[in-house]
Design a protein around this motif. Structure first.
Motif, PDB file in Angstrom:
ATOM      1  N   TYR B  13      23.836  43.852  27.711  1.00 36.29           N
ATOM      2  CA  TYR B  13      23.994  44.485  28.902  1.00 36.29           C
ATOM      3  C   TYR B  13      23.204  45.677  29.176  1.00 36.29           C
ATOM      4  O   TYR B  13      23.828  46.450  28.569  1.00 36.29           O
ATOM      5  CB  TYR B  13      25.504  44.635  29.450  1.00 36.29           C
ATOM      6  N   GLY B  39      35.247  43.813  20.518  1.00 36.75           N
ATOM      7  CA  GLY B  39      33.784  44.452  20.848  1.00 36.75           C
ATOM      8  C   GLY B  39      32.865  43.970  19.790  1.00 36.75           C
ATOM      9  O   GLY B  39      31.756  44.241  19.835  1.00 36.75           O
ATOM     10  N   ALA B  40      33.277  43.007  19.186  1.00 35.76           N
ATOM     11  CA  ALA B  40      32.022  42.423  18.084  1.00 35.76           C
ATOM     12  C   ALA B  40      30.822  41.442  18.746  1.00 35.76           C
ATOM     13  O   ALA B  40      29.838  41.663  18.317  1.00 35.76           O
ATOM     14  CB  ALA B  40      32.761  41.446  16.941  1.00 35.76           C
ATOM     15  N   GLY B  41      31.417  41.013  20.010  1.00 34.86           N
ATOM     16  CA  GLY B  41      30.323  40.103  20.595  1.00 34.86           C
ATOM     17  C   GLY B  41      30.617  38.863  20.673  1.00 34.86           C
ATOM     18  O   GLY B  41      29.671  38.088  21.150  1.00 34.86           O
ATOM     19  N   LYS B  42      31.999  38.419  20.571  1.00 33.84           N
ATOM     20  CA  LYS B  42      32.520  37.009  20.377  1.00 33.84           C
ATOM     21  C   LYS B  42      32.215  36.417  21.829  1.00 33.84           C
ATOM     22  O   LYS B  42      31.786  35.457  21.996  1.00 33.84           O
ATOM     23  CB  LYS B  42      33.765  36.904  19.922  1.00 33.84           C
ATOM     24  N   THR B  43      32.628  37.261  23.031  1.00 35.32           N
ATOM     25  CA  THR B  43      32.639  36.533  24.168  1.00 35.32           C
ATOM     26  C   THR B  43      31.210  36.622  24.821  1.00 35.32           C
ATOM     27  O   THR B  43      30.775  35.641  25.600  1.00 35.32           O
ATOM     28  CB  THR B  43      33.507  37.682  25.058  1.00 35.32           C
ATOM     29  N   SER B  44      30.488  37.797  24.298  1.00 30.67           N
ATOM     30  CA  SER B  44      29.101  37.693  24.729  1.00 30.67           C
ATOM     31  C   SER B  44      28.281  36.579  24.164  1.00 30.67           C
ATOM     32  O   SER B  44      27.466  35.960  25.017  1.00 30.67           O
ATOM     33  CB  SER B  44      28.192  38.976  24.177  1.00 30.67           C
TER      34      SER B  44
HETATM   35  N1  LIG Z   1      30.216  43.192  31.135  1.00 29.16           N
HETATM   36  C1  LIG Z   1      29.815  44.093  30.193  1.00 29.16           C
HETATM   37  N2  LIG Z   1      28.997  45.408  30.554  1.00 29.16           N
HETATM   38  C2  LIG Z   1      28.647  46.224  29.723  1.00 29.16           C
HETATM   39  N3  LIG Z   1      28.938  45.871  28.323  1.00 29.16           N
HETATM   40  C3  LIG Z   1      29.682  45.054  27.922  1.00 29.16           C
HETATM   41  C4  LIG Z   1      30.114  44.085  28.995  1.00 29.16           C
HETATM   42  N4  LIG Z   1      30.838  42.997  28.385  1.00 29.16           N
HETATM   43  C5  LIG Z   1      30.692  43.154  26.947  1.00 29.16           C
HETATM   44  N5  LIG Z   1      30.103  44.572  26.888  1.00 29.16           N
HETATM   45  C6  LIG Z   1      29.789  45.266  25.568  1.00 29.16           C
HETATM   46  O1  LIG Z   1      29.269  44.291  24.617  1.00 29.16           O
HETATM   47  C7  LIG Z   1      29.780  44.344  23.380  1.00 29.16           C
HETATM   48  C8  LIG Z   1      30.402  43.036  23.037  1.00 29.16           C
HETATM   49  O2  LIG Z   1      31.331  42.771  23.823  1.00 29.16           O
HETATM   50  P1  LIG Z   1      32.099  41.450  23.849  1.00 29.16           P
HETATM   51  O3  LIG Z   1      31.075  40.231  23.796  1.00 29.16           O
HETATM   52  O4  LIG Z   1      33.344  41.275  24.874  1.00 29.16           O
HETATM   53  O5  LIG Z   1      33.074  41.317  22.339  1.00 29.16           O
HETATM   54  P2  LIG Z   1      34.325  40.539  21.970  1.00 29.16           P
HETATM   55  O6  LIG Z   1      34.754  39.431  22.845  1.00 29.16           O
HETATM   56  O7  LIG Z   1      34.133  40.012  20.482  1.00 29.16           O
HETATM   57  O8  LIG Z   1      35.455  41.437  21.826  1.00 29.16           O
HETATM   58  C9  LIG Z   1      30.940  45.646  23.632  1.00 29.16           C
HETATM   59  O9  LIG Z   1      30.353  46.685  22.933  1.00 29.16           O
HETATM   60  C10 LIG Z   1      31.265  45.746  24.787  1.00 29.16           C
HETATM   61  O10 LIG Z   1      31.752  46.929  25.389  1.00 29.16           O
END
Ligand SMILES: Nc1ncnc2c1ncn2[C@@H]1O[C@H](COP(=O)(O)OP(=O)(O)O)[C@@H](O)[C@H]1O
Ligand SMILES: [Mg+2]
Lengths: 305, 237
Positions: B13, B39-44
């Motif tokens: 992002y 915050g590991a990036g799983k959702t991403s």
């Molecule tokens: N919409 C967004 N905008 C900016 N940064 C994001 C957004 N979503 C996630 N992040 C950042 O990307 C990283 C991975 O987040 P995320 O994929 O949500 O991790 P997880 O699902 O493992 O908790 C984190 O550092 C988070 O702060």
């Protein structure tokens, strides 16, 4: 002041209100789906009215017989609807869509820009002076007696607006597209994840809002009988106000808000005076919003889980 | 050939790089777990597979075909279902409408009815709530609706993002038993979980994601007995 006079004003107000509602729907649908206040909507309708005026001349409708006239009006509504719908989709595609992920102010300011561009196109198209729109319908009172006036053109407003609104509410409630529109307005990401083409649904929403505006532009010409390149601003403002009053994003809210504004305008100008109308309408708006910021039929934001 | 192949995927992002050269694969009908801290990036990772966020580098192959750069709806139509983090059901639509939208790609109305009925057998509570607004369901019911909605679309691969988040243990057990049964129906599953213990128990294989990188992978059992995993994610050691 008689009861009849009061009823007459209500009739005028509701008819005007129906027209305002048709325009308000364009604001509320676009806001509902992408959270944008499309400031160019009023001017889009002004362009629709310009096209209607040109078509009336080109088709020679002013001199036509009754059957041809009604047919011609139907044709005008369809053509101006298609024109405004398509133009609205084009503006979304080339102006708002590239800004979908930008801060909210960017598309808002762009919408104001589009509004000015439309106004200049209108100025070029019909000139700077107000133009009179031909009376195509005979002014005959359709109600018995002389106490209340309800002419063909009043009937026209009802005949056009009512089916459009019923059609719209059916479309939103029961069709696949309608369901997709509601899904996108609640959560575009989740909507994409069930297989909805979000961009296409947004385009469809712009088209429908524009189409209703195009229909409104024809009725406006036939009902008010004067159009001008600046008509978009004031009419847009009233319609936008109606959408906010009813609860922006809510379709029944826009209709209800339009009728309320129409009524208030008619009563205010009859009982207080034409020049106070704007002040009274907006004073009422402010009072209502102080007590119900979400609008009359809007959702309380706390409901949003 | 694996069903899903993620190769050297990078995404993020703006200035934030959320995924760094992530590679993994899922075979047909297989359940894999992805574990990692907040915050590991799983959702991403799941969002990048579904096309919600775009890949900056690397690619995603589904059934041997690159789906990198496709729009999300096109990816769903290929058979990748996604139940996103935080449920994200449509709160002002009824349960029935939510489920119907899950089958948005199904144009045969009768087939859609059958698919919804079938999913309601997995989650009987939804069948009794059909006309209720999604937003009025309890947390557990909403999560079931979110999974059910993704299943109505008959995916061959299902991405599940933290389905157990915030649910009572009994509800989690119920949900996990349904998830465990999905592979028997031929549905491959990518299960993202903070509840690493439960996830690794179900999973044939697992990956550990740390700060946007895969740092460990192996069978569910191997990972569950790995000292680093036990310390960091299972609260042991
Ligand atoms: N919409 C967004 N905008 C900016 N940064 C994001 C957004 N979503 C996630 N992040 C950042 O990307 C990283 C991975 O987040 P995320 O994929 O949500 O991790 P997880 O699902 O493992 O908790 C984190 O550092 C988070 O702060
Ligand atoms: Mg997450």
């Amino acid at each position: 002041m008689s009861v009849q006079f009061f009823l007459q004003q209500c009739l005028i107000g509701l008819t005007n209100g129906a027209l305002i509602a048709l325009v308000a729907l364009g604001y509320t649908m676009v806001y509902g789906i992408i959270g944008l206040i499309n400031f160019a909507h009023g001017d889009l309708i002004m362009l629709g009215a310009c096209l209607a005026l040109s078509l009336v001349a080109a088709l020679g409708l002013a001199a036509a017989g009754p059957a041809t006239t009604w047919l011609g009006i139907g044709l005008l509504i369809v053509l101006c609807g298609l024109f405004c719908g398509t133009l609205n989709v084009a503006v979304d595609r080339f102006v708002y869509k590239p800004l979908r992920n930008a801060p909210k102010l960017a598309p808002l300011v762009s919408a104001i820009g589009v509004s000015f561009i439309f106004m200049n196109v209108g100025l070029f198209w019909i000139g700077s002076a107000d133009r009179s729109f031909p009376e195509l319908l005979p002014s005959i009172n359709l109600l018995p007696g002389n106490s209340l006036q309800f002419n063909w053109k009043d009937l026209l407003v009802v005949l056009v607006v009512a089916p459009l609104m019923v059609g719209l509410s059916l479309l939103v409630r029961v069709t696949r597209l309608g369901k997709a529109m509601r899904a996108v307005s609640q959560d575009p990401t989740a909507a994409a994840l069930v297989g909805i083409d979000v961009d296409q649904v947004i385009a469809a929403t712009f088209f429908i809002g524009g189409f209703l505006g195009g229909a409104a532009s024809v009725i406006y010409g036939l009902y008010i009988n004067t159009i001008g390149f600046q008509m978009g601003f004031q009419n847009g403002l009233y319609a936008f106000t109606a959408a906010v009053l009813g609860g922006i994003g809510s379709i029944p809210g826009a209709v209800f808000g339009g009728l309320v504004i129409g009524l208030v305008r008619a009563l205010a100008s009859a009982y207080v005076g034409e020049r106070w109308t704007g002040a009274i309408v907006f004073a009422i708006l402010i009072v209502i919003l102080v007590f119900r910021p979400e609008g009359l039929l809007g959702r309380r934001t706390s409901e949003k889980v | 050939m694996p069903m899903l192949e993620v190769q050297e995927l990078e995404a993020g992002y703006g200035p934030i790089q959320a995924l760094n050269a992530v590679s993994l694969e899922v075979r047909e009908g297989e359940l894999i777990a992805i574990i990692g801290a907040n915050g590991a990036g799983k959702t991403s990772l799941l969002m990048a597979i579904s096309g919600i966020i775009s890949a900056r580098r690397g690619q995603v192959l589904f059934c041997g075909r690159s789906i990198t750069g496709l729009k999300p709806h096109a990816i769903v139509r290929l058979g990748i279902g996604h139940s996103p983090e935080g449920r994200r059901i449509f709160p002002r639509l009824t349960v029935r409408e939510n489920l119907e939208l899950g089958g948005f790609t199904q144009r045969d109305a009768w087939q859609l009815k059958r698919d919804i009925a079938e999913v309601c057998e997995l989650f009987p509570v939804l069948g009794t709530r059909m006309n209720q607004l999604g937003g009025t369901l309890s947390g557990g019911e909403q999560q079931m609706l979110a999974v059910a909605r993704a299943l109505v679309g008959r995916p061959t691969l299902l991405l599940l993002d933290e389905p157990s988040l915030g649910l009572a243990p009994l509800v989690v057990a119920k949900l996990f038993s349904v998830i465990a049964g999905l592979t028997a129906r031929g549905i491959a599953v990518v299960l993202v979980e903070q509840n690493a213990r439960a996830a690794l128990k179900l999973a044939a294989r697992g990956y550990v994601l740390e700060a946007g990188r895969i740092t460990l992978s192996g069978s569910g059992q191997e990972l569950a007995s790995d000292n680093r995993v036990r310390e960091a994610y299972l609260g042991e050691g």
